[in-house]
Design a protein around this motif. Structure first.
Motif, PDB file in Angstrom:
ATOM      1  N   GLN A  46       0.822  -1.206   0.000  1.00  0.00           N
ATOM      2  CA  GLN A  46       0.000   0.000   0.000  1.00  0.00           C
ATOM      3  C   GLN A  46       0.860   1.261   0.000  1.00  0.00           C
ATOM      4  OE1 GLN A  46      -2.521   1.175   3.517  1.00  0.00           O
ATOM      5  NE2 GLN A  46      -4.143   0.246   2.306  1.00  0.00           N
ATOM      6  N   ALA A  47       2.166   1.100   0.224  1.00  0.00           N
ATOM      7  CA  ALA A  47       3.073   2.244   0.236  1.00  0.00           C
ATOM      8  C   ALA A  47       3.123   2.888  -1.145  1.00  0.00           C
ATOM      9  CB  ALA A  47       4.468   1.797   0.675  1.00  0.00           C
ATOM     10  N   ARG A  48       3.467   4.158  -1.159  1.00  0.00           N
ATOM     11  CA  ARG A  48       3.495   4.921  -2.400  1.00  0.00           C
ATOM     12  C   ARG A  48       4.929   5.010  -2.925  1.00  0.00           C
ATOM     13  NH1 ARG A  48      -0.057   8.166  -4.928  1.00  0.00           N
ATOM     14  NH2 ARG A  48      -1.513   7.865  -3.196  1.00  0.00           N
ATOM     15  N   GLY A  49       5.120   4.600  -4.172  1.00  0.00           N
ATOM     16  CA  GLY A  49       6.406   4.716  -4.827  1.00  0.00           C
ATOM     17  C   GLY A  49       6.474   5.960  -5.686  1.00  0.00           C
ATOM     18  N   LYS A  50       7.462   6.020  -6.588  1.00  0.00           N
ATOM     19  CA  LYS A  50       7.625   7.199  -7.431  1.00  0.00           C
ATOM     20  C   LYS A  50       6.457   7.397  -8.382  1.00  0.00           C
ATOM     21  CE  LYS A  50      12.680   7.066  -7.349  1.00  0.00           C
ATOM     22  NZ  LYS A  50      13.929   6.972  -8.153  1.00  0.00           N
ATOM     23  N   ASN A  51       5.845   6.283  -8.812  1.00  0.00           N
ATOM     24  CA  ASN A  51       4.769   6.370  -9.806  1.00  0.00           C
ATOM     25  C   ASN A  51       3.401   6.024  -9.240  1.00  0.00           C
ATOM     26  OD1 ASN A  51       6.638   6.995 -11.905  1.00  0.00           O
ATOM     27  ND2 ASN A  51       7.182   4.825 -12.012  1.00  0.00           N
ATOM     28  N   GLY A  52       3.260   6.012  -7.912  1.00  0.00           N
ATOM     29  CA  GLY A  52       1.973   5.725  -7.305  1.00  0.00           C
ATOM     30  C   GLY A  52       2.056   4.581  -6.315  1.00  0.00           C
ATOM     31  N   ILE A  53       0.888   4.106  -5.866  1.00  0.00           N
ATOM     32  CA  ILE A  53       0.826   2.999  -4.920  1.00  0.00           C
ATOM     33  C   ILE A  53       1.454   1.759  -5.557  1.00  0.00           C
ATOM     34  CG2 ILE A  53      -0.750   1.501  -3.639  1.00  0.00           C
ATOM     35  CD1 ILE A  53      -2.646   3.860  -3.409  1.00  0.00           C
ATOM     36  N   LEU A  54       2.308   1.067  -4.800  1.00  0.00           N
ATOM     37  CA  LEU A  54       3.113  -0.012  -5.366  1.00  0.00           C
ATOM     38  C   LEU A  54       2.266  -1.083  -6.031  1.00  0.00           C
ATOM     39  CD1 LEU A  54       5.850  -0.465  -2.597  1.00  0.00           C
ATOM     40  CD2 LEU A  54       5.968   0.868  -4.710  1.00  0.00           C
ATOM     41  N   LEU A  55       1.216  -1.548  -5.376  1.00  0.00           N
ATOM     42  CA  LEU A  55       0.402  -2.628  -5.948  1.00  0.00           C
ATOM     43  C   LEU A  55      -0.332  -2.147  -7.182  1.00  0.00           C
ATOM     44  CD1 LEU A  55      -0.737  -5.488  -5.828  1.00  0.00           C
ATOM     45  CD2 LEU A  55      -2.536  -4.637  -4.321  1.00  0.00           C
ATOM     46  N   ARG A  56      -0.960  -0.968  -7.126  1.00  0.00           N
ATOM     47  CA  ARG A  56      -1.730  -0.467  -8.270  1.00  0.00           C
ATOM     48  C   ARG A  56      -0.818  -0.252  -9.481  1.00  0.00           C
ATOM     49  NH1 ARG A  56      -5.995  -2.470  -6.280  1.00  0.00           N
ATOM     50  NH2 ARG A  56      -6.750  -1.496  -4.362  1.00  0.00           N
ATOM     51  N   ARG A  57       0.362   0.299  -9.234  1.00  0.00           N
ATOM     52  CA  ARG A  57       1.274   0.534 -10.344  1.00  0.00           C
ATOM     53  C   ARG A  57       1.792  -0.777 -10.918  1.00  0.00           C
ATOM     54  NH1 ARG A  57       1.678   4.069 -14.210  1.00  0.00           N
ATOM     55  NH2 ARG A  57       3.530   3.505 -15.432  1.00  0.00           N
ATOM     56  N   SER A  58       2.015  -1.768 -10.068  1.00  0.00           N
ATOM     57  CA  SER A  58       2.475  -3.072 -10.547  1.00  0.00           C
ATOM     58  C   SER A  58       1.440  -3.720 -11.452  1.00  0.00           C
ATOM     59  CB  SER A  58       2.788  -3.977  -9.356  1.00  0.00           C
ATOM     60  OG  SER A  58       3.811  -3.430  -8.553  1.00  0.00           O
ATOM     61  N   ILE A  59       0.172  -3.604 -11.078  1.00  0.00           N
ATOM     62  CA  ILE A  59      -0.894  -4.183 -11.906  1.00  0.00           C
ATOM     63  C   ILE A  59      -0.929  -3.518 -13.273  1.00  0.00           C
ATOM     64  CG2 ILE A  59      -3.388  -4.410 -12.117  1.00  0.00           C
ATOM     65  CD1 ILE A  59      -3.504  -4.821  -9.090  1.00  0.00           C
ATOM     66  N   GLN A  60      -0.826  -2.180 -13.313  1.00  0.00           N
ATOM     67  CA  GLN A  60      -0.852  -1.478 -14.589  1.00  0.00           C
ATOM     68  C   GLN A  60       0.342  -1.852 -15.460  1.00  0.00           C
ATOM     69  OE1 GLN A  60      -3.391   0.339 -15.720  1.00  0.00           O
ATOM     70  NE2 GLN A  60      -4.452  -0.178 -13.808  1.00  0.00           N
ATOM     71  N   ASP A  61       1.519  -1.960 -14.849  1.00  0.00           N
ATOM     72  CA  ASP A  61       2.710  -2.340 -15.618  1.00  0.00           C
ATOM     73  C   ASP A  61       2.592  -3.754 -16.171  1.00  0.00           C
ATOM     74  OD1 ASP A  61       3.871   0.101 -15.224  1.00  0.00           O
ATOM     75  OD2 ASP A  61       5.132  -0.528 -13.553  1.00  0.00           O
ATOM     76  N   LEU A  62       2.001  -4.671 -15.398  1.00  0.00           N
ATOM     77  CA  LEU A  62       1.811  -6.030 -15.896  1.00  0.00           C
ATOM     78  C   LEU A  62       0.859  -6.050 -17.085  1.00  0.00           C
ATOM     79  CD1 LEU A  62       1.534  -8.176 -12.633  1.00  0.00           C
ATOM     80  CD2 LEU A  62       3.323  -8.296 -14.359  1.00  0.00           C
ATOM     81  N   LEU A  63      -0.231  -5.318 -16.984  1.00  0.00           N
ATOM     82  CA  LEU A  63      -1.214  -5.319 -18.066  1.00  0.00           C
ATOM     83  C   LEU A  63      -0.647  -4.700 -19.337  1.00  0.00           C
ATOM     84  CD1 LEU A  63      -4.436  -4.294 -16.081  1.00  0.00           C
ATOM     85  CD2 LEU A  63      -3.682  -6.574 -16.729  1.00  0.00           C
ATOM     86  N   VAL A  64       0.297  -3.793 -19.208  1.00  0.00           N
ATOM     87  CA  VAL A  64       0.892  -3.147 -20.379  1.00  0.00           C
ATOM     88  C   VAL A  64       1.992  -4.001 -20.989  1.00  0.00           C
ATOM     89  CG1 VAL A  64       2.269  -1.158 -21.121  1.00  0.00           C
ATOM     90  CG2 VAL A  64       0.282  -0.816 -19.643  1.00  0.00           C
ATOM     91  N   ASN A  65       2.779  -4.685 -20.181  1.00  0.00           N
ATOM     92  CA  ASN A  65       3.996  -5.344 -20.665  1.00  0.00           C
ATOM     93  C   ASN A  65       3.825  -6.813 -21.017  1.00  0.00           C
ATOM     94  OD1 ASN A  65       6.485  -3.391 -20.319  1.00  0.00           O
ATOM     95  ND2 ASN A  65       5.128  -3.022 -18.590  1.00  0.00           N
ATOM     96  N   ILE A  66       2.805  -7.490 -20.500  1.00  0.00           N
ATOM     97  CA  ILE A  66       2.601  -8.893 -20.887  1.00  0.00           C
ATOM     98  C   ILE A  66       2.109  -8.939 -22.330  1.00  0.00           C
ATOM     99  CG2 ILE A  66       1.278 -10.988 -20.442  1.00  0.00           C
ATOM    100  CD1 ILE A  66       1.170 -10.244 -17.523  1.00  0.00           C
TER     101      ILE A  66
END
Length: 641
Positions: free
Chosen positions: A101-121
């Motif tokens: 739930q912590a916030r990274g450079k590009n947003g909440i870690l889990l939410r950003r990870s989900i978006q990156d997965l959907l874009v890169n797979i």
């Protein structure tokens, strides 16, 4: 260099055709007579040489052009760095614990990870993905998109070994596939990076780090003091990072604020504050702080319910005054009966039964006690000084307990306390060895006991417990023992009474197996439900004569207040919180090893996997060469005279 269609290379034999055509050009020459050819000899020689050169260049360009066409259709390529082309097999672990739930450079870690997965797979690729509490086997990106868009945080967190085993099980096991395992997490509770699963699996760790390390947490709460007029609630607070401002802490009952105070954290960033409350029920209590760090630990839910008294049946009316003082209202409901005047109806509804120095043990009583033991009713047995060991051993056999031996007339001292037993676990702040030993004049030795609570100086038990049955090996009357005057008498019997029905805790932690006893009399086929105002759910439960034991494992999934419902009647409110270990500091780096690569972002790991397994196709270059040689031939025909 390799070819996708090597069988087309046989077409290179067609290059013989232009060679034969150029070698065996059969032309008919017509002789023209000149009066004097002496002056034409030199010009004719020069024309034949240039003609041969032009024909040779045209032959070469045509051969090269045809060869490039054949090679282009054969589709040549260079293999990947692995040396051979294999089908890709990808397994992904996505950490969805509350620390993400912590916030990274590009947003909440889990939410950003989900978006990156959907874009890169890749759209056409099939992957297997698992989280801490869910698993998706061999799905495509479109199916994952629907499942991950509304993904919530999980209170469960897999251990390092569990992640490795689960990932290994999701691979097909085929030796002809390139296996890639991608773990996306902050790796908060991993003592070390994940090991390479097998020699065939390439492990990629995406280590996500929060941008802000400052955080304030409401760690725990407990009732530190309780009286008729006041309840003192203690609250433990902690912080990480650089915190200099004071913390505002609020106490709520539902939407109503009960109290608020400002707390300054000490140098170790820890502090305990207290709230003085009225001795009334607070079923929907909540403690809150304001913080820009992790959000889940800013709120702690708790419930102070009106306790139902523990039903105690005391059988044997001689010298019962000490238990009347211990088992007093409102925490206990004590019923005292003589040996010959027992209400079996009340006995069957009891949470705790105390057999006090009975001389006779009727068969009906033994059968009833055996039934109560099966229903997990607590039982305390205090033998009489003149106890008939045969009758007591008959009861012990039916309950599966060790038997009494012949009476020991030697005076014994109670010298050993098992401080780890639940009866005394929270009674003593430290191990005590020099207390005043209680003494016993006459006792009944018992052997083969593994759960002693109090022991004589010879190591035999004075009090032991087995299957919710507490057995004293000596009478507690004043003539035989002074144990009733010892300080141990109160915590011993009081805690046995509290253990008979699990006293309501302020809150429970999610993600752990919980066994909660609720006092309730259910009719046949009647069940208890848990509800938080939304869709209720039915937990695993076991019904007894006068209580129901709830077993909670994966549910509930979210923190908050949950009402225990019998039909539409609320019996008690239970509160659940997320474990505060989720806000532990996160490692700055992970260690790489053979077969294990650490990455800082999801696009980086997919780019590396793609480049490592990408085939370099050359057919486009051969098409370009074909056009080049065609253009070269045209230029030769036009400009070379």
């Amino acid at each position: 260099m390799y070819f996708k269609h090597p069988e087309l290379l046989y077409a290179l034999f067609l290059l013989l055709i232009p060679i034969l055509v150029h070698l065996f050009q059969l032309r008919k020459f017509r002789t023209t007579e000149f009066t004097n050819v002496k002056f034409l000899q030199k010009a004719v020689s020069q024309t034949r040489k240039s003609s041969r050169l032009k024909k040779f260049l045209i032959l070469c360009t045509r051969l090269l052009m045809l060869a490039c066409i054949v090679l282009a259709f054969a589709q040549p390529y260079f293999p990947p760095t692995s040396g051979e082309i294999k089908e890709m097999e990808t397994v992904i672990y996505l950490d969805d614990s509350y620390s993400m739930q912590a916030r990274g450079k590009n947003g909440i870690l889990l939410r950003r990870s989900i978006q990156d997965l959907l874009v890169n797979i890749p759209q056409e690729e099939t992957v297997s993905l698992f989280t801490n509490n869910e698993e998706y086997r061999e799905v495509k990106i479109e199916d994952l998109r629907e499942k991950l868009q509304d993904k919530n945080f999980s209170s469960k967190e897999l251990s390092r070994r569990a992640v490795e085993l689960k990932a290994q099980n999701l691979f097909k096991g085929s030796p002809n596939t390139q296996k890639n395992f991608i773990a996306i997490s902050d790796f908060q509770h991993f003592n070390d990076s994940l090991d390479n699963l097998t020699g065939e699996v390439e492990t990629h760790l995406v280590h996500l780090l929060p941008e802000n390390q400052n955080n304030i947490s409401v760690d725990s709460a407990w009732v530190s003091n309780k009286s008729i007029d006041e309840v003192v609630l203690s609250v433990a607070l902690s912080g990480t990072g650089e915190l200099r401002e004071e913390i505002s802490v609020g106490l709520y009952e539902g939407q109503k604020m009960l109290a608020r105070k400002t707390v300054a954290l000490e140098e170790d960033l820890k502090e305990v504050t207290t709230f003085s409350l009225k001795p009334s029920a607070i079923p929907y209590g909540r403690i809150e702080v304001e913080d820009n760090g992790l959000q889940f630990d800013n709120r702690l839910y708790f419930s102070i319910n009106e306790n139902s008294p523990v039903k105690v049946v005391f059988l044997g009316d001689s010298e019962a005054d000490y238990l009347e003082r211990i088992y007093s209202a409102p925490d206990f409901e004590l019923n005292i009966f003589s040996e010959n005047n027992l209400d079996y109806n009340l006995l069957s509804q009891a949470n705790l039964v105390v057999l006090n120095q009975l001389k006779n043990l009727p068969v009906a009583l033994v059968n009833t006690l055996e039934q109560l033991q099966e229903e997990q009713v607590f039982l305390v047995i205090i033998p009489s000084t003149e106890a008939d060991t045969q009758k007591y051993n008959l009861l012990f056999r039916s309950l599966g307990l060790p038997l009494f031996g012949a009476a020991n007339e030697e005076e014994m001292l109670v010298t050993d306390i098992i401080f780890e037993h639940p009866l005394y676990r929270d009674v003593f702040s430290e191990t005590i060895r020099n207390f005043e030993y209680p003494r016993v004049q006459r006792s009944f030795p018992v052997n083969a006991v593994n759960s002693s609570i109090l022991k004589y100086q010879n190591g035999l038990p004075f009090l032991y417990e087995q299957d919710n049955v507490f057995v004293f090996t000596s009478s507690l009357n004043r003539e035989n023992s002074n144990f009733r005057n010892a300080p141990l008498i109160v915590p011993t019997f009081y805690n046995i009474g509290n253990m008979a029905v699990s006293m309501p805790q302020l809150y429970h932690l999610l993600g752990r197996t919980q066994r909660i006893s609720i006092q309730a009399n259910l009719q046949k086929d009647e069940i208890l439900k848990l509800s938080s105002g939304e869709t209720p759910f039915i937990p695993q439960q076991q019904s007894f004569q006068n209580k129901v034991e709830l077993v909670l494992e994966d549910l509930p999934a979210a923190p908050g207040h949950y009402d225990v419902l019998q039909e539409s009647t609320s019996l008690r409110t239970l509160s659940f919180n997320i474990s505060r270990t989720e806000n532990d500091p996160i490692k700055d780096q992970l260690e790489e090893r053979e077969g294990v690569t650490v990455h800082s972002s999801i696009p980086q790991v997919f780019s590396e996997i793609k480049s490592a397994n990408e085939v370099e196709s050359l057919w486009k270059w051969f098409v370009i060469f074909t056009l080049f040689f065609l253009l070269t031939e045209m230029l030769i025909l036009k400009f070379l005279k």
